[in-house]
Design an enzyme around this catalytic site. Structure first.
Site, mmCIF file in Angstrom:
data_model
loop_
_atom_site.group_PDB
_atom_site.id
_atom_site.type_symbol
_atom_site.label_atom_id
_atom_site.label_comp_id
_atom_site.label_asym_id
_atom_site.label_seq_id
_atom_site.Cartn_x
_atom_site.Cartn_y
_atom_site.Cartn_z
ATOM 1 N N ARG A 38 -1.495 36.571 -7.790
ATOM 2 C CA ARG A 38 -0.934 35.982 -6.568
ATOM 3 C C ARG A 38 -0.306 34.629 -6.860
ATOM 4 O O ARG A 38 0.773 34.315 -6.362
ATOM 5 C CB ARG A 38 -2.033 35.825 -5.508
ATOM 6 C CG ARG A 38 -2.382 37.092 -4.784
ATOM 7 C CD ARG A 38 -3.251 36.827 -3.567
ATOM 8 N NE ARG A 38 -4.482 36.123 -3.886
ATOM 9 C CZ ARG A 38 -4.768 34.879 -3.527
ATOM 10 N NH1 ARG A 38 -3.895 34.178 -2.837
ATOM 11 N NH2 ARG A 38 -5.916 34.331 -3.865
ATOM 12 N N ASP A 63 1.237 39.733 -4.630
ATOM 13 C CA ASP A 63 0.174 39.697 -3.634
ATOM 14 C C ASP A 63 0.093 41.092 -3.049
ATOM 15 O O ASP A 63 0.965 41.516 -2.285
ATOM 16 C CB ASP A 63 0.501 38.672 -2.540
ATOM 17 C CG ASP A 63 -0.596 38.555 -1.494
ATOM 18 O OD1 ASP A 63 -1.480 39.439 -1.452
ATOM 19 O OD2 ASP A 63 -0.561 37.593 -0.701
ATOM 20 N N ASN A 90 -6.518 47.226 -10.041
ATOM 21 C CA ASN A 90 -7.720 46.456 -10.353
ATOM 22 C C ASN A 90 -8.041 45.401 -9.295
ATOM 23 O O ASN A 90 -9.212 45.108 -9.046
ATOM 24 C CB ASN A 90 -7.561 45.780 -11.715
ATOM 25 C CG ASN A 90 -8.586 44.690 -11.929
ATOM 26 O OD1 ASN A 90 -9.750 44.944 -12.197
ATOM 27 N ND2 ASN A 90 -8.148 43.434 -11.799
ATOM 28 N N TYR A 165 -18.151 45.901 0.749
ATOM 29 C CA TYR A 165 -17.681 46.333 -0.564
ATOM 30 C C TYR A 165 -17.845 47.837 -0.734
ATOM 31 O O TYR A 165 -16.917 48.551 -1.109
ATOM 32 C CB TYR A 165 -18.464 45.583 -1.640
ATOM 33 C CG TYR A 165 -18.033 45.896 -3.055
ATOM 34 C CD1 TYR A 165 -16.761 45.563 -3.499
ATOM 35 C CD2 TYR A 165 -18.909 46.499 -3.951
ATOM 36 C CE1 TYR A 165 -16.367 45.831 -4.796
ATOM 37 C CE2 TYR A 165 -18.534 46.765 -5.252
ATOM 38 C CZ TYR A 165 -17.259 46.422 -5.671
ATOM 39 O OH TYR A 165 -16.880 46.689 -6.960
ATOM 40 N N SER A 168 -15.546 49.968 1.519
ATOM 41 C CA SER A 168 -14.143 49.885 1.092
ATOM 42 C C SER A 168 -13.909 50.730 -0.153
ATOM 43 O O SER A 168 -12.881 51.411 -0.274
ATOM 44 C CB SER A 168 -13.740 48.430 0.846
ATOM 45 O OG SER A 168 -14.379 47.897 -0.295
ATOM 46 N N LYS A 169 -14.860 50.715 -1.066
ATOM 47 C CA LYS A 169 -14.694 51.511 -2.288
ATOM 48 C C LYS A 169 -14.867 53.010 -2.013
ATOM 49 O O LYS A 169 -14.273 53.842 -2.706
ATOM 50 C CB LYS A 169 -15.672 51.042 -3.364
ATOM 51 C CG LYS A 169 -15.357 49.652 -3.928
ATOM 52 C CD LYS A 169 -13.998 49.601 -4.615
ATOM 53 C CE LYS A 169 -13.777 48.267 -5.315
ATOM 54 N NZ LYS A 169 -12.501 48.208 -6.046
ATOM 55 N N ASP A 206 -25.104 36.752 -15.347
ATOM 56 C CA ASP A 206 -26.291 37.532 -15.694
ATOM 57 C C ASP A 206 -25.962 38.977 -16.052
ATOM 58 O O ASP A 206 -26.851 39.723 -16.487
ATOM 59 C CB ASP A 206 -27.285 37.531 -14.529
ATOM 60 C CG ASP A 206 -27.901 36.163 -14.286
ATOM 61 O OD1 ASP A 206 -27.966 35.374 -15.242
ATOM 62 O OD2 ASP A 206 -28.307 35.887 -13.139
#
Length: 248
Positions: A38, A63, A90, A165, A168-169, A206
């Site tokens: 973007r 964008d 991605n 999340y 949406s996936k 992590d």
């Protein structure tokens, strides 16, 4: 007889997983990669980092949530290369607000904006670039998803609830299947994959694996041979030591 150079475009590729995917693709013979972001400076910095390794990529701002930005990129790609052969979707978001711990507290505005980036933006860029693939009857579309969006394990896995999340996936997975169905019988192959938990801005420090490891399956799917997988959902290759399709 020389093989035409393939043009690969990776959305959100100035850092993290997108950068790793772009880097792996650019290291292959006969693939010209277009890095996108973007913010122009972010993309130019990524381009310079790759150039310092001797890896040459092109750059264009993008964008994915903006119609005019997508159209500008499409026009540029058509005028510059006359084709786009590989599209890796991605770019995505994963909200981390405390409200994401429950469907009873999740903010619907957050859910809507997440869906816009993770699903509608993929539809937008795919609609724009697919005609360039159809012209040559060649294309490889890779949608970056997650095992957190597998309906088979959704009710029993150990991942955080993360409703914005995950939902949406799930939408992205459905888009993948429908597009693959529509393109059945062509040499345009559409698949999704889960890169796993990686050390990125989204995954955190992590995480057990690197973005380079997460990019392995994307490279595999982006370079599938003719009659390769169509409309499948793959795990990260390190998990099984090779490309393994998951249950949706």
């Amino acid at each position: 007889m020389s093989v035409p150079q393939k043009i690969a475009l990776v959305t959100g590729s100035h850092k993290g997983l997108g950068y790793a995917i772009a880097r792996k693709l650019a290291q292959q013979d006969n693939i010209q990669v277009v890095v996108t972001s973007r913010k122009e400076q972010d993309g130019l910095t990524a381009q310079q980092r790759l150039a310092a390794e001797g890896i040459q990529v092109a750059y264009h701002t993008l964008d994915v949530n903006d119609d005019s930005s997508v159209q500008q990129l499409t026009t540029w790609a058509q005028q510059t290369y006359g084709r786009v052969d590989i599209l890796v979707n991605n770019a995505g978001v994963n909200p981390s607000q405390p409200e994401e711990a429950s469907l009873l507290t999740v903010q619907l505005e957050t859910m809507l904006s997440t869906f816009s980036t993770n699903v509608l933006a993929v539809a937008r860029i795919t609609q724009a670039l697919l005609p360039l693939m159809q012209t040559h009857n060649y294309g490889r579309i890779v949608n970056v998803s997650t095992e957190m969006a597998s309906l088979t394990t959704l009710g029993s896995d150990y991942y955080p609830l993360s409703p914005s999340y995950r939902l949406s996936k799930l939408g992205l997975n459905g888009l993948t299947v429908l597009l693959a169905k529509e393109l059945q019988g062509t040499n345009i192959l559409v698949n999704a994959y889960s890169p796993g938990w990686m050390k990125t801005d989204m995954g955190g420090s992590d995480a057990p694996f690197t973005a380079d490891e997460g990019a392995e399956t994307a490279l595999y799917l982006a370079t599938l041979p003719e009659h390769g997988a169509q409309g499948k959902f793959f795990a990260e290759m390190r998990k099984f030591g090779g490309p393994i399709a998951l249950q949706w």
